[in-house]
Design a protein around this motif. Sequence first.
Motif, PDB file in Angstrom:
ATOM      1  N   ILE A 209      -7.472   0.920 -17.267  1.00  0.00           N
ATOM      2  CA  ILE A 209      -6.173   0.979 -16.588  1.00  0.00           C
ATOM      3  C   ILE A 209      -6.242   0.048 -15.385  1.00  0.00           C
ATOM      4  CG2 ILE A 209      -4.550   2.477 -15.348  1.00  0.00           C
ATOM      5  CD1 ILE A 209      -4.807   3.148 -18.314  1.00  0.00           C
ATOM      6  N   SER A 210      -5.223  -0.787 -15.213  1.00  0.00           N
ATOM      7  CA  SER A 210      -5.238  -1.728 -14.092  1.00  0.00           C
ATOM      8  C   SER A 210      -5.154  -0.975 -12.764  1.00  0.00           C
ATOM      9  CB  SER A 210      -4.069  -2.712 -14.200  1.00  0.00           C
ATOM     10  OG  SER A 210      -2.846  -2.071 -13.866  1.00  0.00           O
ATOM     11  N   ARG A 211      -5.676  -1.609 -11.721  1.00  0.00           N
ATOM     12  CA  ARG A 211      -5.662  -0.992 -10.392  1.00  0.00           C
ATOM     13  C   ARG A 211      -4.230  -0.702  -9.945  1.00  0.00           C
ATOM     14  NH1 ARG A 211      -8.961   1.535  -6.590  1.00  0.00           N
ATOM     15  NH2 ARG A 211      -7.914   1.407  -4.586  1.00  0.00           N
ATOM     16  N   MET A 212      -3.321  -1.634 -10.216  1.00  0.00           N
ATOM     17  CA  MET A 212      -1.928  -1.470  -9.807  1.00  0.00           C
ATOM     18  C   MET A 212      -1.273  -0.287 -10.525  1.00  0.00           C
ATOM     19  SD  MET A 212       1.094  -4.350  -9.671  1.00  0.00           S
ATOM     20  CE  MET A 212       0.181  -5.290  -8.444  1.00  0.00           C
ATOM     21  N   ASP A 213      -1.540  -0.154 -11.816  1.00  0.00           N
ATOM     22  CA  ASP A 213      -0.975   0.961 -12.570  1.00  0.00           C
ATOM     23  C   ASP A 213      -1.554   2.285 -12.096  1.00  0.00           C
ATOM     24  OD1 ASP A 213       0.740  -0.525 -14.120  1.00  0.00           O
ATOM     25  OD2 ASP A 213      -0.670  -0.783 -15.761  1.00  0.00           O
ATOM     26  N   PHE A 214      -2.850   2.293 -11.773  1.00  0.00           N
ATOM     27  CA  PHE A 214      -3.465   3.523 -11.274  1.00  0.00           C
ATOM     28  C   PHE A 214      -2.817   3.947  -9.958  1.00  0.00           C
ATOM     29  CE2 PHE A 214      -6.482   5.576  -8.405  1.00  0.00           C
ATOM     30  CZ  PHE A 214      -6.756   6.729  -9.132  1.00  0.00           C
ATOM     31  N   GLU A 215      -2.614   3.003  -9.042  1.00  0.00           N
ATOM     32  CA  GLU A 215      -2.012   3.325  -7.748  1.00  0.00           C
ATOM     33  C   GLU A 215      -0.580   3.817  -7.918  1.00  0.00           C
ATOM     34  OE1 GLU A 215      -3.448   3.594  -4.902  1.00  0.00           O
ATOM     35  OE2 GLU A 215      -5.395   2.835  -5.588  1.00  0.00           O
ATOM     36  N   SER A 216       0.125   3.266  -8.900  1.00  0.00           N
ATOM     37  CA  SER A 216       1.494   3.712  -9.179  1.00  0.00           C
ATOM     38  C   SER A 216       1.502   5.168  -9.633  1.00  0.00           C
ATOM     39  CB  SER A 216       2.121   2.823 -10.254  1.00  0.00           C
ATOM     40  OG  SER A 216       3.367   3.334 -10.677  1.00  0.00           O
ATOM     41  N   LEU A 217       0.604   5.509 -10.546  1.00  0.00           N
ATOM     42  CA  LEU A 217       0.523   6.881 -11.040  1.00  0.00           C
ATOM     43  C   LEU A 217       0.059   7.838  -9.941  1.00  0.00           C
ATOM     44  CD1 LEU A 217      -1.104   6.125 -14.500  1.00  0.00           C
ATOM     45  CD2 LEU A 217       1.204   6.975 -14.113  1.00  0.00           C
ATOM     46  N   LYS A 218      -0.904   7.401  -9.146  1.00  0.00           N
ATOM     47  CA  LYS A 218      -1.420   8.233  -8.049  1.00  0.00           C
ATOM     48  C   LYS A 218      -0.314   8.539  -7.044  1.00  0.00           C
ATOM     49  CE  LYS A 218      -4.963   8.250  -4.413  1.00  0.00           C
ATOM     50  NZ  LYS A 218      -6.063   7.478  -3.784  1.00  0.00           N
ATOM     51  N   ALA A 219       0.539   7.553  -6.773  1.00  0.00           N
ATOM     52  CA  ALA A 219       1.614   7.726  -5.796  1.00  0.00           C
ATOM     53  C   ALA A 219       2.604   8.800  -6.216  1.00  0.00           C
ATOM     54  CB  ALA A 219       2.344   6.399  -5.577  1.00  0.00           C
ATOM     55  N   MET A 220       2.656   9.099  -7.503  1.00  0.00           N
ATOM     56  CA  MET A 220       3.558  10.144  -7.988  1.00  0.00           C
ATOM     57  C   MET A 220       3.094  11.534  -7.563  1.00  0.00           C
ATOM     58  SD  MET A 220       4.341   8.757 -11.865  1.00  0.00           S
ATOM     59  CE  MET A 220       4.967   7.088 -12.141  1.00  0.00           C
ATOM     60  N   PHE A 221       1.849  11.628  -7.087  1.00  0.00           N
ATOM     61  CA  PHE A 221       1.280  12.927  -6.733  1.00  0.00           C
ATOM     62  C   PHE A 221       0.853  13.020  -5.263  1.00  0.00           C
ATOM     63  CE2 PHE A 221       0.799  12.337 -11.251  1.00  0.00           C
ATOM     64  CZ  PHE A 221       1.151  13.570 -11.774  1.00  0.00           C
ATOM     65  N   PHE A 222       1.052  11.940  -4.506  1.00  0.00           N
ATOM     66  CA  PHE A 222       0.730  11.932  -3.079  1.00  0.00           C
ATOM     67  C   PHE A 222       1.968  11.528  -2.292  1.00  0.00           C
ATOM     68  CE2 PHE A 222      -3.452  11.679  -4.902  1.00  0.00           C
ATOM     69  CZ  PHE A 222      -4.287  12.310  -3.989  1.00  0.00           C
ATOM     70  N   LYS A 223       2.246  12.226  -1.201  1.00  0.00           N
ATOM     71  CA  LYS A 223       3.397  11.901  -0.371  1.00  0.00           C
ATOM     72  C   LYS A 223       3.002  10.921   0.725  1.00  0.00           C
ATOM     73  CE  LYS A 223       5.865  16.253  -1.096  1.00  0.00           C
ATOM     74  NZ  LYS A 223       6.471  17.453  -0.464  1.00  0.00           N
ATOM     75  N   SER A 224       3.791   9.851   0.869  1.00  0.00           N
ATOM     76  CA  SER A 224       3.582   8.886   1.946  1.00  0.00           C
ATOM     77  C   SER A 224       4.884   8.137   2.177  1.00  0.00           C
ATOM     78  CB  SER A 224       2.465   7.900   1.594  1.00  0.00           C
ATOM     79  OG  SER A 224       2.838   7.087   0.505  1.00  0.00           O
ATOM     80  N   ALA A 225       4.963   7.423   3.289  1.00  0.00           N
ATOM     81  CA  ALA A 225       6.199   6.731   3.664  1.00  0.00           C
ATOM     82  C   ALA A 225       6.604   5.679   2.636  1.00  0.00           C
ATOM     83  CB  ALA A 225       6.033   6.092   5.041  1.00  0.00           C
ATOM     84  N   ASP A 226       5.625   4.991   2.061  1.00  0.00           N
ATOM     85  CA  ASP A 226       5.946   3.919   1.109  1.00  0.00           C
ATOM     86  C   ASP A 226       5.664   4.323  -0.337  1.00  0.00           C
ATOM     87  OD1 ASP A 226       3.249   4.084   1.439  1.00  0.00           O
ATOM     88  OD2 ASP A 226       2.894   1.922   1.565  1.00  0.00           O
ATOM     89  N   ASN A 227       5.721   5.614  -0.582  1.00  0.00           N
ATOM     90  CA  ASN A 227       5.441   6.160  -1.908  1.00  0.00           C
ATOM     91  C   ASN A 227       6.298   5.528  -3.002  1.00  0.00           C
ATOM     92  OD1 ASN A 227       3.463   8.052  -2.567  1.00  0.00           O
ATOM     93  ND2 ASN A 227       5.003   9.486  -3.290  1.00  0.00           N
ATOM     94  N   ALA A 228       7.601   5.456  -2.753  1.00  0.00           N
ATOM     95  CA  ALA A 228       8.524   4.936  -3.766  1.00  0.00           C
ATOM     96  C   ALA A 228       8.175   3.502  -4.147  1.00  0.00           C
ATOM     97  CB  ALA A 228       9.960   5.004  -3.245  1.00  0.00           C
ATOM     98  N   TYR A 229       7.754   2.718  -3.158  1.00  0.00           N
ATOM     99  CA  TYR A 229       7.395   1.324  -3.427  1.00  0.00           C
ATOM    100  C   TYR A 229       6.113   1.233  -4.251  1.00  0.00           C
ATOM    101  CZ  TYR A 229      11.010   0.073  -0.069  1.00  0.00           C
ATOM    102  OH  TYR A 229      12.216  -0.075   0.573  1.00  0.00           O
TER     103      TYR A 229
END
Length: 243
Positions: free
Chosen positions: A162-182
Amino acid sequence: MFKWVLAVLGYMYFRFGGAILGFIIGSVIDNWTRSGPGMRRMFSQEEKKVSPGDFELNLLSLCSIVIKADGNVTQKELDYVRSYFVQAYGKEHANATFRTFNDLIKDREISASRISQYLAARTKYPARLQIIHFLFGIAQADGRVSEAEARAIQEIAGFLRISRMDFESLKAMFFKSADNAYKILEIEKSASDDEVKKAYRHMVKKYHPDKLGHMDEAYRKGAQEKFNKVQEAYEQIQKERGM
């Protein structure tokens, strides 16, 4: 024939790790035997397949790795996995599966590398993305994804290619942060409105549930949840920017 014999022998001598290895080796022997002398050759990437039972066995192994990652096996995490198998296969099958799963939870010899690389060679990329989403769902079942669980899932994602970018996208779905949507849309906060729209179209295409039409209903439901997160991320950015 060989795969079941070797799986049983592997379990007898090396518990569940041996059963998995025996099943894999036996499957190769079975395929080799059936192919005939004139047709035997190394399998190409396209020829490698994973049977539903084999996929289930390996997925359970990855689930156990994530559940044990932080040293705290919770009932909510176990219930999350059980719920998936009840939806996918029915209660009777799920009960039988969970007897195996309980052995997996106790087994400390499971190799994330071996299992993930085996699946990576036999499953399409959208299915592997959904595996990572499913593992994050398990980790979050008890209320939060711990750092240890996130690291375990990241390691599995690497082995699954899995590419690093895709992993970070999936991870962001489960962690709250200011730039989560991006992060979910795999873009920077400085992206233009046109870039946001382009990213959204790209992610809709990548995460569309139809890409997992060959998988069971429970798996497709998980894919829909992932797809919904993309929609929510885009709507959030639209609202923030007044698009």
